[in-house]
Design an enzyme around this catalytic site. Structure first.
Site, PDB file in Angstrom:
ATOM      1  N   GLU A 117     -15.669  -1.818  -5.660  1.00  0.00           N
ATOM      2  CA  GLU A 117     -15.525  -0.314  -4.926  1.00  0.00           C
ATOM      3  C   GLU A 117     -15.592  -1.648  -3.183  1.00  0.00           C
ATOM      4  O   GLU A 117     -14.828  -2.324  -2.961  1.00  0.00           O
ATOM      5  CB  GLU A 117     -15.940   0.798  -4.199  1.00  0.00           C
ATOM      6  CG  GLU A 117     -15.486   0.986  -3.076  1.00  0.00           C
ATOM      7  CD  GLU A 117     -14.057   1.621  -2.851  1.00  0.00           C
ATOM      8  OE1 GLU A 117     -13.199   1.487  -3.884  1.00  0.00           O
ATOM      9  OE2 GLU A 117     -13.108   1.729  -1.493  1.00  0.00           O
ATOM     10  N   HIS A 173     -23.841 -13.541 -19.407  1.00  0.00           N
ATOM     11  CA  HIS A 173     -22.821 -13.773 -20.031  1.00  0.00           C
ATOM     12  C   HIS A 173     -21.554 -14.650 -19.428  1.00  0.00           C
ATOM     13  O   HIS A 173     -20.449 -15.130 -20.119  1.00  0.00           O
ATOM     14  CB  HIS A 173     -22.338 -12.159 -20.680  1.00  0.00           C
ATOM     15  CG  HIS A 173     -23.495 -11.590 -21.427  1.00  0.00           C
ATOM     16  ND1 HIS A 173     -23.807 -12.130 -22.060  1.00  0.00           N
ATOM     17  CD2 HIS A 173     -24.053 -10.707 -20.573  1.00  0.00           C
ATOM     18  CE1 HIS A 173     -24.531 -11.618 -23.147  1.00  0.00           C
ATOM     19  NE2 HIS A 173     -25.056 -10.283 -22.054  1.00  0.00           N
ATOM     20  N   ASN A 190      13.686   7.847   0.823  1.00  0.00           N
ATOM     21  CA  ASN A 190      12.462   6.324   0.140  1.00  0.00           C
ATOM     22  C   ASN A 190      12.653   7.655  -1.329  1.00  0.00           C
ATOM     23  O   ASN A 190      12.597   8.970  -1.327  1.00  0.00           O
ATOM     24  CB  ASN A 190      10.988   8.328   1.376  1.00  0.00           C
ATOM     25  CG  ASN A 190       9.842   7.624   0.430  1.00  0.00           C
ATOM     26  OD1 ASN A 190       9.707   6.217  -0.171  1.00  0.00           O
ATOM     27  ND2 ASN A 190       9.380   8.456   0.679  1.00  0.00           N
ATOM     28  N   GLY A 191      12.235   6.996  -1.732  1.00  0.00           N
ATOM     29  CA  GLY A 191      12.391   6.822  -3.497  1.00  0.00           C
ATOM     30  C   GLY A 191      13.592   5.852  -4.523  1.00  0.00           C
ATOM     31  O   GLY A 191      13.533   4.590  -3.567  1.00  0.00           O
ATOM     32  N   CYS A 224       8.685   4.006   1.582  1.00  0.00           N
ATOM     33  CA  CYS A 224       8.569   5.015   3.482  1.00  0.00           C
ATOM     34  C   CYS A 224       8.846   5.578   3.847  1.00  0.00           C
ATOM     35  O   CYS A 224       8.484   6.364   3.129  1.00  0.00           O
ATOM     36  CB  CYS A 224       9.815   3.885   3.831  1.00  0.00           C
ATOM     37  SG  CYS A 224      10.869   4.065   1.983  1.00  0.00           S
ATOM     38  N   LYS A 245     -12.462  -3.754  -0.913  1.00  0.00           N
ATOM     39  CA  LYS A 245     -12.593  -3.566   0.416  1.00  0.00           C
ATOM     40  C   LYS A 245     -12.664  -4.714   1.106  1.00  0.00           C
ATOM     41  O   LYS A 245     -12.019  -4.775   1.935  1.00  0.00           O
ATOM     42  CB  LYS A 245     -13.808  -2.418   0.988  1.00  0.00           C
ATOM     43  CG  LYS A 245     -13.953  -0.867   1.074  1.00  0.00           C
ATOM     44  CD  LYS A 245     -12.671  -0.440   1.499  1.00  0.00           C
ATOM     45  CE  LYS A 245     -11.533  -0.198   0.239  1.00  0.00           C
ATOM     46  NZ  LYS A 245     -11.185   1.140   0.223  1.00  0.00           N
ATOM     47  N   TRP A 304       9.719  -0.960   3.810  1.00  0.00           N
ATOM     48  CA  TRP A 304       8.090  -1.483   3.037  1.00  0.00           C
ATOM     49  C   TRP A 304       8.617  -1.951   1.474  1.00  0.00           C
ATOM     50  O   TRP A 304       8.872  -0.897   0.706  1.00  0.00           O
ATOM     51  CB  TRP A 304       6.968  -1.117   2.903  1.00  0.00           C
ATOM     52  CG  TRP A 304       5.747  -1.784   2.690  1.00  0.00           C
ATOM     53  CD1 TRP A 304       5.418  -2.734   3.331  1.00  0.00           C
ATOM     54  CD2 TRP A 304       5.466  -1.413   1.097  1.00  0.00           C
ATOM     55  NE1 TRP A 304       4.438  -3.886   2.800  1.00  0.00           N
ATOM     56  CE2 TRP A 304       4.495  -2.633   1.708  1.00  0.00           C
ATOM     57  CE3 TRP A 304       5.452  -1.723   0.070  1.00  0.00           C
ATOM     58  CZ2 TRP A 304       3.375  -3.433   0.585  1.00  0.00           C
ATOM     59  CZ3 TRP A 304       4.523  -1.449  -0.717  1.00  0.00           C
ATOM     60  CH2 TRP A 304       3.495  -2.494  -0.588  1.00  0.00           C
ATOM     61  N   ARG A 346       3.537   3.476   6.472  1.00  0.00           N
ATOM     62  CA  ARG A 346       3.927   4.176   4.658  1.00  0.00           C
ATOM     63  C   ARG A 346       5.510   2.698   4.415  1.00  0.00           C
ATOM     64  O   ARG A 346       5.509   2.834   3.885  1.00  0.00           O
ATOM     65  CB  ARG A 346       5.113   5.400   4.975  1.00  0.00           C
ATOM     66  CG  ARG A 346       4.380   6.244   4.741  1.00  0.00           C
ATOM     67  CD  ARG A 346       5.118   7.538   4.779  1.00  0.00           C
ATOM     68  NE  ARG A 346       5.263   7.662   3.585  1.00  0.00           N
ATOM     69  CZ  ARG A 346       5.220   8.328   2.587  1.00  0.00           C
ATOM     70  NH1 ARG A 346       3.777   9.030   3.096  1.00  0.00           N
ATOM     71  NH2 ARG A 346       5.909   8.071   1.298  1.00  0.00           N
ATOM     72  N   GLU A 365      -9.200  -6.363   0.229  1.00  0.00           N
ATOM     73  CA  GLU A 365      -8.081  -5.558   1.151  1.00  0.00           C
ATOM     74  C   GLU A 365      -7.775  -5.664   2.311  1.00  0.00           C
ATOM     75  O   GLU A 365      -6.389  -6.588   2.558  1.00  0.00           O
ATOM     76  CB  GLU A 365      -8.273  -3.931   0.792  1.00  0.00           C
ATOM     77  CG  GLU A 365      -7.804  -3.166  -0.628  1.00  0.00           C
ATOM     78  CD  GLU A 365      -7.848  -1.765  -0.170  1.00  0.00           C
ATOM     79  OE1 GLU A 365      -6.880  -1.192  -0.670  1.00  0.00           O
ATOM     80  OE2 GLU A 365      -9.254  -1.665  -0.222  1.00  0.00           O
ATOM     81  N   LYS A 411       0.201   2.489   2.278  1.00  0.00           N
ATOM     82  CA  LYS A 411      -0.664   3.207   1.529  1.00  0.00           C
ATOM     83  C   LYS A 411      -0.308   4.639   0.607  1.00  0.00           C
ATOM     84  O   LYS A 411      -1.258   5.022  -0.237  1.00  0.00           O
ATOM     85  CB  LYS A 411      -0.605   4.317   3.058  1.00  0.00           C
ATOM     86  CG  LYS A 411      -1.482   5.932   2.652  1.00  0.00           C
ATOM     87  CD  LYS A 411      -3.133   4.649   3.461  1.00  0.00           C
ATOM     88  CE  LYS A 411      -4.116   6.160   3.176  1.00  0.00           C
ATOM     89  NZ  LYS A 411      -5.294   5.884   3.232  1.00  0.00           N
TER      90      LYS A 411
HETATM   91  C1  F1P Z   1      -4.693   4.259  -4.317  1.00  0.00           C
HETATM   92  C2  F1P Z   1      -4.325   2.595  -3.414  1.00  0.00           C
HETATM   93  C3  F1P Z   1      -5.750   2.985  -3.091  1.00  0.00           C
HETATM   94  C4  F1P Z   1      -5.775   1.925  -1.793  1.00  0.00           C
HETATM   95  C5  F1P Z   1      -4.128   1.738  -1.011  1.00  0.00           C
HETATM   96  C6  F1P Z   1      -3.221   1.248  -2.384  1.00  0.00           C
HETATM   97  O1  F1P Z   1      -4.199   5.278  -3.842  1.00  0.00           O
HETATM   98  O2  F1P Z   1      -5.172   2.299  -4.749  1.00  0.00           O
HETATM   99  O3  F1P Z   1      -6.918   2.791  -2.621  1.00  0.00           O
HETATM  100  O4  F1P Z   1      -6.695   1.848  -0.391  1.00  0.00           O
HETATM  101  O5  F1P Z   1      -3.886   3.013  -0.109  1.00  0.00           O
HETATM  102  O6  F1P Z   1      -3.218   2.969  -3.042  1.00  0.00           O
HETATM  103  P1  F1P Z   1      -4.676   7.194  -3.970  1.00  0.00           P
HETATM  104  O7  F1P Z   1      -3.876   7.353  -5.073  1.00  0.00           O
HETATM  105  O8  F1P Z   1      -5.670   7.531  -3.863  1.00  0.00           O
HETATM  106  O9  F1P Z   1      -3.925   7.701  -2.203  1.00  0.00           O
END
Ligand code: F1P
Length: 608
Positions: free
Chosen positions: A487, A510, A118-119, A19, A491, A92, A45, A494, A603
């Protein structure tokens, strides 16, 4: 640097959050208007519920509700809390109920004290039991609420809320970024341990926030709080007490150099698109490093007996690509481990091991845990991070900044290519060829400019139109292009929620070839180095009905669609991913998904 070894116990999965928190104290009554704008910037967040509290005429006033910030604002006018000091929270929940009761702020029994947090407080159950015995009544299922009651309890003894907060914090195990308001105190308290919290020093007041971009439009002057810091904020002054040092300390005010526009969407509809387009610049910025630090890192690498690269998600894919780059350029083997899998390998770590921790946010729980485990075994840790002042920068021996500027979209785009550029620079530095690397990377500028130009975006959008109803998309590559395939599929998954999977070209025979059915789209990443082999894989797929989308420097008759990307050898991963980032973006938009806020993803993943 200080290491906090968090003994993570899953006491109650309901209480794990990602959060954002923001507080503002000023001399006028505009506190909530300004702080609410900052709260909106923290929405990335977390966005399942939110709330705020202010101090007005000696009383705590609060509002909280379930939903995104705008939804709660519409219902409750969250931005209209009276008074000159206010705290907000956006939540969140990764597990458990999203409810008004569990939304922050939380209070003591008499609602004289409000906190946002937050934590994770790991020993909250023990503390809760003790407090219940003393007659405290709890309204929510959160760990946060016990902090409010604990401070209330301490107040009886200490007489003032600051000392009571300090005493309460000493009893907490786990992590917190915390803001406290109390009816008898014309100020705000901000404390941090293991979760991010920075102060913003503005002309008209002081901010305390989970990140800098949230308040950047109001001030560039920041104070990076360290673990154990408890700050006492008044409208025009602040003092910081450190719990571990048991004394008042000085922390310097730094100036943030980023451009405010960098933290906003500008002409773009979404941050994701804006950030994809920023790569023209961010690659250049990633390699503007202090060469003395790069050379120190190189010395550490040469000295090390075993080099590990750890990361999660996109950052992990950058590590995978780097393992090929280090092998090819510097003839060096590096071990690549998913941070969450690191516990299975940590017994290989000793004092001569070098661990690279790669993370955009510098707050990813699994990465921090890997770093803590490595440091416990006396290994050296060098982190590659985008967020200055993040926990990872505090807990590493050295860190290198990606310099990509704030990445607001939840999915990583510009920071992926910044990581690749910086890791390539290190590989070249190992063989004394920094300048060669810089020249080559600077040459990419022109290519990236064309790959992100409006005309290219239009073409990729047309391709997305054709693929928008696909159920599966496969991505294949060999060597470095296999990392790109991984990757690319992440993308697509996600943001568009289409099932996408990366396959190594050589692995098709295989078993995975069985997945190819009529019309299944398959993105094929071609490089000069293994052109023959990967094109023969493309033919195998096509002969089973698959549709081939070639990402290649030249067209080929096997391609149904061709995305032209010039050959860049070792730097192919940087440029080949860009059209697929765009493709993922347009797939999301066309399918009605919000690319900046994908479902089930935050994030900063600050939980196990
Ligand atoms: C790692 C990560 C990102 C993904 C999303 C969740 O984050 O898996 O690659 O796009 O944001 O977290 P970080 O360790 O690079 O901040």
């Amino acid at each position: 640097m200080e290491i906090i070894l968090v003994n993570f116990l899953i006491i109650n999965a309901k209480n794990k959050y990602v959060c954002g928190i923001i507080g503002f104290i000023t001399n006028n009554s505009e506190a909530s208007k300004i702080a609410f704008r900052c709260l909106k910037n923290l929405e990335y967040r977390g966005y399942d519920s939110c709330g705020g509290a202010s101090l007005h005429e000696g009383m705590i006033i609060f509002k909280k509700g379930v939903g995104k910030i705008d939804e709660v604002e519409e219902k409750l006018r969250l931005s209209e809390l009276p008074g000159n000091v206010v705290i907000y929270h956006t939540r969140w929940a990764t597990h458990g109920k999203v409810s008004e009761r569990n939304a922050h702020p939380h209070f003591d029994c008499k609602k004289e004290l409000a906190i946002v947090h937050n934590g994770i407080i790991e020993n909250f159950l023990e503390i809760k039991k003790e407090l219940e015995k003393k007659g405290h009544e709890f309204k929510s299922e959160t760990d946060t609420e016990i902090i409010a009651h604990l401070i209330e309890d301490m107040l009886k003894e200490k007489g003032n809320v600051f000392d009571a907060t300090v005493s309460a914090l000493k009893l907490l195990e786990g992590s917190y970024a915390l803001l406290v308001l109390h009816k008898g105190f014309e100020g705000m308290i901000a404390a941090r341990k293991g979760s991010p919290l920075v102060l913003g020093v503005a002309e008209n007041g002081l901010f305390a926030s989970s990140d800098i971009p949230s308040f950047l439009e109001f001030t560039r002057n920041v104070v990076y709080l360290k673990d154990g810091d408890v700050a006492l904020l008044k409208p025009d002054e602040f003092r910081i007490f450190n719990l571990y040092e048991e004394k008042w300390i000085n922390r310097q005010i730094d100036t943030v150099e980023w451009d405010i526009e960098k933290a906003k969407k500008g002409e773009f509809e979404h941050y994701m698109l804006k950030e994809i387009c920023e790569q023209v610049e961010t690659i250049k910025r990633a390699i503007m490093q202090d060469e003395r630090i790069i050379n120190d890192v190189v010395k550490e690498m040469i000295k090390a007996r075993g080099v590990f690269f750890v990361g999660c998600g996109t950052s992990y894919h950058a590590c995978v690509a780097a393992s090929y780059i280090f092998s090819k350029i510097a003839n060096m083997h590096v071990n690549v481990v998913l941070a969450s899998e690191f516990p299975n390998f940590e017994h290989f770590i000793c004092k001569d091991t070098l661990v690279f921790a790669v993370s955009q946010s510098g707050e990813t729980y699994d990465v921090l845990e890997a770093v803590r485990a490595a440091r416990k075994r006396n290994a050296k840790v060098i982190s590659i991070v985008n967020v200055m002042g993040s926990t990872l920068t505090n807990e590493s021996d050295k860190f290198l900044l990606m310099n990509a500027g704030p990445e607001i979209s939840v999915v990583a785009t510009k920071t992926y290519t910044a990581q690749l550029a910086l890791l390539s620079l290190l590989a070249y530095a190992l063989v004394g060829k920094i300048d060669e690397c810089k020249d080559k990377l600077n040459y990419l500028w022109n290519i990236i400019y064309h790959l992100t130009a409006r005309s290219t975006r239009e073409k990729i959008k047309e391709l997305a139109e054709k693929l928008r109803n696909a159920e599966h998309i496969f991505c294949i590559g060999r060597g470095l292009q296999y990392a790109t395939a991984m990757e690319a599929s992440l993308k697509i998954k996600e943001v568009s929620y289409i099932h996408a999977e990366a396959l190594a070209g050589g692995e098709l025979k295989h078993g995975t070839l069985a997945l190819i059915e009529n019309d299944v789209p398959c993105i094929v990443f071609v490089s000069k180095e293994n052109e023959k082999e990967i094109l023969s894989n493309a033919i195998e797929i096509k002969s089973r009905g698959g549709k081939i989308i070639g990402v290649a420097s030249e067209n080929n008759k096997v391609f149904d669609e061709w995305i032209k990307v010039p050959e860049a050898s070792i730097f192919n991963p940087i440029i080949q991913i860009i059209p697929i980032q765009l493709l993922a973006y347009y797939l999301a938009v066309l399918r009605g998904c919000d690319p900046d806020k994908p479902r089930n993803l935050a994030k900063s993943v600050t939980v196990k």
